[in-house]
Design an enzyme around this catalytic site. Sequence first.
Site, mmCIF file in Angstrom:
data_model
loop_
_atom_site.group_PDB
_atom_site.id
_atom_site.type_symbol
_atom_site.label_atom_id
_atom_site.label_comp_id
_atom_site.label_asym_id
_atom_site.label_seq_id
_atom_site.Cartn_x
_atom_site.Cartn_y
_atom_site.Cartn_z
ATOM 1 C CG LEU A 103 -1.780 1.266 1.397
ATOM 2 C CD1 LEU A 103 -2.826 1.334 0.286
ATOM 3 C CD2 LEU A 103 -2.437 1.299 2.760
ATOM 4 C CB CYS A 104 2.179 3.392 -2.569
ATOM 5 S SG CYS A 104 3.364 2.145 -3.055
#
Length: 141
Positions: free
Chosen positions: A97-98
């Site tokens: 998850l960025c």
Amino acid sequence: MQQLLEFIANHPFLWSAVAAVIAALIANEIWRSLRGDRPLPPSDAVRLINSRDAVVVDVRSAGDFKKGHLLNAINIPLAGITERANEISKNKECTILCYCAMGSTSQQACQRLQKLGYSHVHSLKGGINGWQAAGLPITRK
């Protein structure tokens, strides 16, 4: 209604441009949904972190990271994401998850990681600002 039809008839290039823009927006949304590039809202991101042990990557600058970030996030600024991708995980099947400040830079990071072979990469919709707006906690540790 008659005036609208008359206006359209008198300005065909204007209406052609409007139709082209609308068609492009619709095509872009369809293309993004088919590719799975839709950013995750904060509630879905929490589920992803909890259920899949997602690696959380903050792509903002180190200074912004120190001001506050998601719990257990690692800081890899966008400029170095390609060179430092092995710090995220050597397993290309892991869930990532960025996030950034508002959500646009993290999508670029996701694209770069996908080009490197990571298959489960997601972006946080609204970035850390969206996270905080949803009432979710951040840490400075």
